[in-house]
Scaffold this active site. Sequence first.
Site, short mmCIF file in Angstrom:
data_model
loop_
_atom_site.label_atom_id
_atom_site.label_comp_id
_atom_site.label_asym_id
_atom_site.label_seq_id
_atom_site.Cartn_x
_atom_site.Cartn_y
_atom_site.Cartn_z
NE ARG A 146 -3.92 -2.20 2.01
CZ ARG A 146 -3.78 -3.07 2.77
NH1 ARG A 146 -2.70 -3.43 3.59
NH2 ARG A 146 -4.62 -4.35 2.72
CE LYS B 179 -1.22 14.21 -13.63
NZ LYS B 179 -1.41 14.76 -15.06
CD GLU C 231 6.11 17.35 -21.59
OE1 GLU C 231 5.41 18.44 -21.17
OE2 GLU C 231 5.67 16.38 -21.95
CE LYS D 191 4.79 17.93 -13.02
NZ LYS D 191 4.78 16.71 -13.97
CD GLU E 126 -4.35 16.60 -14.39
OE1 GLU E 126 -3.00 16.79 -14.30
OE2 GLU E 126 -5.18 16.37 -15.15
NE ARG F 29 0.23 17.12 -11.88
CZ ARG F 29 1.05 16.32 -11.02
NH1 ARG F 29 0.49 16.01 -9.71
NH2 ARG F 29 1.75 15.44 -11.57
CG ASN G 147 -2.71 17.78 -18.82
OD1 ASN G 147 -1.55 17.29 -18.32
ND2 ASN G 147 -3.62 17.51 -17.92
CG HIS H 264 0.33 16.96 -22.68
ND1 HIS H 264 0.83 18.10 -22.78
CD2 HIS H 264 1.04 16.16 -22.07
CE1 HIS H 264 2.24 18.06 -22.29
NE2 HIS H 264 2.46 16.62 -21.91
CG HIS I 229 -1.90 12.29 -24.21
ND1 HIS I 229 -2.48 12.48 -23.04
CD2 HIS I 229 -0.60 11.86 -23.87
CE1 HIS I 229 -1.57 12.46 -22.23
NE2 HIS I 229 -0.53 12.33 -22.73
CG HIS J 258 5.12 12.27 -23.91
ND1 HIS J 258 3.77 12.12 -23.95
CD2 HIS J 258 5.35 13.48 -23.22
CE1 HIS J 258 3.20 12.95 -23.03
NE2 HIS J 258 4.27 13.98 -22.80
N1 GLY Z 1 2.71 15.75 -16.77
C1 GLY Z 1 1.69 16.59 -16.35
C2 GLY Z 1 1.44 16.48 -14.92
O1 GLY Z 1 2.45 15.90 -14.11
O2 GLY Z 1 0.65 16.84 -14.33
#
Ligand code: GLY
Length: 350
Positions: free
Chosen positions: A114, A136, A178, A218, A228, A232, A236, A239, A243, A255
């Site tokens: 966990r 993430k 990025e 960031k 998010e 946040r 994106n 993206h 994507h 990417h």
């Molecule tokens: N890659 C975008 C984020 O970490 O929110």
Amino acid sequence: MRHITVNAEHQYKVHIGERFEGILNDVSQSHAKIFVLSTQYIVDTYHLEQFLHPLENSTLFIVPDGEGQKDISVLEKIWQAMGEAGLTRSDALIAIGGGATTDLGGFAAATWLRGITWYAIPTTLAAMVDASVGGKTGINSHVGKNLIGSFHSPTGVHIDLRFLNTLSDRDFSAGLAEVIKVGFIRDASLLEILQNQNTVEAARGVAEELIFRSITVKADVVSADFQESKLREILNYGHTFGHAIEKFSHYDIRHGEAVSIGLVFAAELSVKLLGLKEEVVDLHRSLLQQFALPIKTNVAFAPLLELMRSDKKARGASLRFIGLNSIGNPHWLEDVSTDVLAATYERMSI
Ligand code: GLY
């Protein structure tokens, strides 16, 4: 050495300019066991076994290269190996690699008992400026990219700039996409720095500054909105379309290359819906092209729309985009009509 603090889930630091072997030593001293994930390429190029061998409490697990490693079959083998190594709650995982390895390693750490402590040692520019920071973690599945995952912050992100020396120009440029994204949404100084670097080689010379400024943004954003709920989402930018391109290529293109095309799409969409000045779109194109990044695609619009629609299932009822009012001033766009998207695609393709 420079440090940036992230306050998300718990407080941790991103350290820029460290030596990875020192980190392995330090982490092995503060945990009974360490479980190290990396690719064969990194193991061979950086003689990882030579550094891990003296650390008797370490287990090395080799993951496949690329996005393909973010798969349940690989994760299952990792869990098996963690069990065999007798990894307990007081032990730690270290992920050394690109964004796929830090995503996968972070998720293995999130799911074992966990949630155990983990550390990221990113080896690509994209992983340094984006993937390894922010917590993430996850894997892909036949239903989509990153749909299975968890927010699980690392305890430290350690950036050894020497890894950039073996990164190809193509991969370095993919990471720059990025950085350019961060420049447009939040820190225009990044755009100015990059405008003064005519080649990828020149951009490599300012890598530390680009990394520091990108991570500072960031860290601010994820510290304010870790899970998010809104802010946040600005990360994106580019993206949603990116994507779709990435999925269409079956992850064959980087990417960052897909994001590069997505940035132009998002900028064109912003002209149409938010009155973004054409000169800002031109700046997107010129900066991306300066580093040999793609700015359009030959893929037909219909399959990309379909892929964007399937992506939206993960994001709520409507097809959402981050747009720009102006540089540094992002805007949330919802329920964008198919006609507007098709017209934007046309403009992008000229
Ligand atoms: N890659 C975008 C984020 O970490 O929110």
